[in-house]
Write an enzyme that holds these catalytic residues in place. Sequence first.
Site, PDB file in Angstrom:
ATOM      1  N   HIS A 176     -14.033  -5.340  12.111  1.00  0.00           N
ATOM      2  CA  HIS A 176     -14.129  -4.025  12.657  1.00  0.00           C
ATOM      3  C   HIS A 176     -14.986  -3.312  12.914  1.00  0.00           C
ATOM      4  CE1 HIS A 176      -9.256  -3.766   9.911  1.00  0.00           C
ATOM      5  NE2 HIS A 176      -9.164  -4.690  11.522  1.00  0.00           N
ATOM      6  N   ASN A 221       0.608  -1.145  -0.053  1.00  0.00           N
ATOM      7  CA  ASN A 221      -0.168  -0.025   0.455  1.00  0.00           C
ATOM      8  C   ASN A 221       0.542   1.687  -0.213  1.00  0.00           C
ATOM      9  OD1 ASN A 221      -2.141   1.846   0.465  1.00  0.00           O
ATOM     10  ND2 ASN A 221      -3.002   0.865   2.179  1.00  0.00           N
ATOM     11  N   ASP A 231      -6.077  -3.790   2.162  1.00  0.00           N
ATOM     12  CA  ASP A 231      -5.148  -4.136   0.826  1.00  0.00           C
ATOM     13  C   ASP A 231      -4.180  -4.784   0.755  1.00  0.00           C
ATOM     14  OD1 ASP A 231      -3.833  -3.299   2.556  1.00  0.00           O
ATOM     15  OD2 ASP A 231      -3.472  -1.558   3.522  1.00  0.00           O
ATOM     16  N   TYR A 240      -6.603   7.744  12.490  1.00  0.00           N
ATOM     17  CA  TYR A 240      -6.112   6.506  11.685  1.00  0.00           C
ATOM     18  C   TYR A 240      -7.730   5.619  11.679  1.00  0.00           C
ATOM     19  CZ  TYR A 240      -4.316   3.368   8.408  1.00  0.00           C
ATOM     20  OH  TYR A 240      -4.507   1.909   7.865  1.00  0.00           O
ATOM     21  N   ASP A 252      -6.306  -1.596  18.565  1.00  0.00           N
ATOM     22  CA  ASP A 252      -4.856  -1.307  17.882  1.00  0.00           C
ATOM     23  C   ASP A 252      -3.801   0.237  18.007  1.00  0.00           C
ATOM     24  OD1 ASP A 252      -2.835  -0.831  15.470  1.00  0.00           O
ATOM     25  OD2 ASP A 252      -3.279  -1.918  13.749  1.00  0.00           O
ATOM     26  N   ARG A 291     -12.554  -5.694  17.026  1.00  0.00           N
ATOM     27  CA  ARG A 291     -12.193  -4.576  17.095  1.00  0.00           C
ATOM     28  C   ARG A 291     -11.837  -3.504  17.268  1.00  0.00           C
ATOM     29  NH1 ARG A 291      -7.175  -2.200  12.520  1.00  0.00           N
ATOM     30  NH2 ARG A 291      -9.050  -1.222  12.677  1.00  0.00           N
ATOM     31  N   GLU A 319      -2.751  -4.152  20.089  1.00  0.00           N
ATOM     32  CA  GLU A 319      -1.592  -5.022  19.207  1.00  0.00           C
ATOM     33  C   GLU A 319      -0.621  -3.339  18.501  1.00  0.00           C
ATOM     34  OE1 GLU A 319      -2.918  -5.081  13.648  1.00  0.00           O
ATOM     35  OE2 GLU A 319      -4.524  -5.331  15.664  1.00  0.00           O
ATOM     36  N   GLU A 333      -7.436 -11.630  11.398  1.00  0.00           N
ATOM     37  CA  GLU A 333      -8.471 -10.502  11.081  1.00  0.00           C
ATOM     38  C   GLU A 333      -9.134 -10.416   9.595  1.00  0.00           C
ATOM     39  OE1 GLU A 333      -6.808  -5.474  10.599  1.00  0.00           O
ATOM     40  OE2 GLU A 333      -5.382  -6.995   9.892  1.00  0.00           O
ATOM     41  N   ARG A 335       1.520 -11.150  13.597  1.00  0.00           N
ATOM     42  CA  ARG A 335       1.187 -10.959  12.833  1.00  0.00           C
ATOM     43  C   ARG A 335       1.598 -10.221  11.649  1.00  0.00           C
ATOM     44  NH1 ARG A 335      -3.165  -9.166  12.388  1.00  0.00           N
ATOM     45  NH2 ARG A 335      -3.185  -6.885  12.578  1.00  0.00           N
ATOM     46  N   HIS A 376      -2.232 -10.353   9.705  1.00  0.00           N
ATOM     47  CA  HIS A 376      -2.830  -9.065   9.296  1.00  0.00           C
ATOM     48  C   HIS A 376      -3.710  -9.289   7.611  1.00  0.00           C
ATOM     49  CE1 HIS A 376      -3.077  -5.339   8.690  1.00  0.00           C
ATOM     50  NE2 HIS A 376      -2.167  -4.415   7.475  1.00  0.00           N
ATOM     51  N   GLU A 399       3.174  -6.897  11.477  1.00  0.00           N
ATOM     52  CA  GLU A 399       2.009  -6.495  10.485  1.00  0.00           C
ATOM     53  C   GLU A 399       3.054  -5.667   9.632  1.00  0.00           C
ATOM     54  OE1 GLU A 399      -0.344  -2.753  10.089  1.00  0.00           O
ATOM     55  OE2 GLU A 399      -0.952  -3.739  11.769  1.00  0.00           O
ATOM     56  N   HIS A 412      -1.431   1.176  16.798  1.00  0.00           N
ATOM     57  CA  HIS A 412      -0.595   1.466  15.191  1.00  0.00           C
ATOM     58  C   HIS A 412       0.577   2.255  15.897  1.00  0.00           C
ATOM     59  CE1 HIS A 412      -4.970   2.052  13.712  1.00  0.00           C
ATOM     60  NE2 HIS A 412      -4.434   0.660  12.952  1.00  0.00           N
ATOM     61  N   TRP A 464       3.746   5.542  13.541  1.00  0.00           N
ATOM     62  CA  TRP A 464       2.540   4.643  13.349  1.00  0.00           C
ATOM     63  C   TRP A 464       2.678   4.101  14.295  1.00  0.00           C
ATOM     64  CZ3 TRP A 464      -1.053   4.697  10.150  1.00  0.00           C
ATOM     65  CH2 TRP A 464      -1.164   5.853   8.999  1.00  0.00           C
TER      66      TRP A 464
END
Length: 404
Positions: free
Chosen positions: A122, A37, A318, A159, A212, A147, A238, A341, A285, A314, A264, A214, A404
């Site tokens: 999600h 991605n 995407d 995000y 998550d 999640r 996560e 997931e 992940r 993961h 991930e 992130h 992130w």
Amino acid sequence: MKIVDAKVVVTSPGRNFVTLKVTTDEGLTGLGDATLNGRELAVVSYLEDHVVPLLIGLDAHRIEDTWQSLYRGAYWRRGPVTMAAIAAVDVALWDIKAKAAGLPLYQLLGGASRDRIRTYGHAEGRDLPELLDSVRARLSQGFPAIRIQTGIPGLTSVYGVHTTDTDDKPVPHQGAKPLVEDWDTEAYLRHIPRVFEAVRAEFGPELALLHDAHHRLTPIQAARLGQELEPYRPFWLEDCTPAENQEALRLVRRHTSVPLAIGEVFNTVHDYQTLITEQLIDYVRSAVTHFGGVTPLRKLFDFAAQYQIKSGIHGPEDISPVGMAAAVHLDLAVHNFGIQEHSGHNALTREVFRHAYTFTDGHLHPGEAAGIGVELDEDLAAAHPYRQAYLPVNRLHDGTVHDW
């Protein structure tokens, strides 16, 4: 059985996907996912300019040897572009081998270790009422685990929090530059325990809840969040902190008993060595698509199993249905499976990539089609060309680019 052709197909039926199609002299074809991605065309060039010429004439059955040649023979190893390209070749060759055997891929991986694959979905909302409605929607689909992500008071966008709960999955920001979102870690840390409290109050203690972070927290901030979430018994927390610094998880582990899931953005076993051998995490992940394929990910799971660490592949929007299919076959076969997931794909993507895997009552199954069970409609794919798109960039209120 020799490889006689290999070509790269790029399509955007909502999101950009990169697919490698390998053809043999016996007429069998195999598909592999090479989607990265925001950097899709880098992988396209890596494949077309450097990998595809090396494949022509190779024995399609020699999967391990081909993997080692592409990984070690390039001298420059690792990295997401390299490993996504290798993954596409690896999965395509497993697809061909399973088709030659007339079996679904999971049978070549030792057969099924379970009857169905537990998933998590999600749920998200700009505020708590929206989140609770989204949880109800996931429960109505049968998800046994969910999640939960929400907007943060004082931030205009976050995000992972979309404004739609329909089959038309939101797409990344399209254009020459990524969208810039603001971020406030303290506001996030104040808000998330209240989110868990509200969801538990509404849905009770039995529902498995995941979250998550992130990668946005320092180790001590992650430890604080883990402590504050303990009363709500998360299934996992996560990506609580950027784990390139594997030793950072020692601090987090010392301060919280919340299960931790990471990986991930990892693309080789070397990213996990400390985390696994010191048992600093509970779930690995990585995705088939970004870890070099089925071959190395199966080895990672076997390594993790020695330390009672489970899989949690993961599975975002995407990663194409090709990558998801390969993951589902692995999920069914490996003993130390944890959870999968499942973000799902929009209707157009499912038309472009017709797949045999099914989702029923919150569980996946790869199906019994020979190979990985995915067919690419190349004409439909060509009708939806690549569109430049990026994940957002996060900045603090003072303008600093945030992790992130």
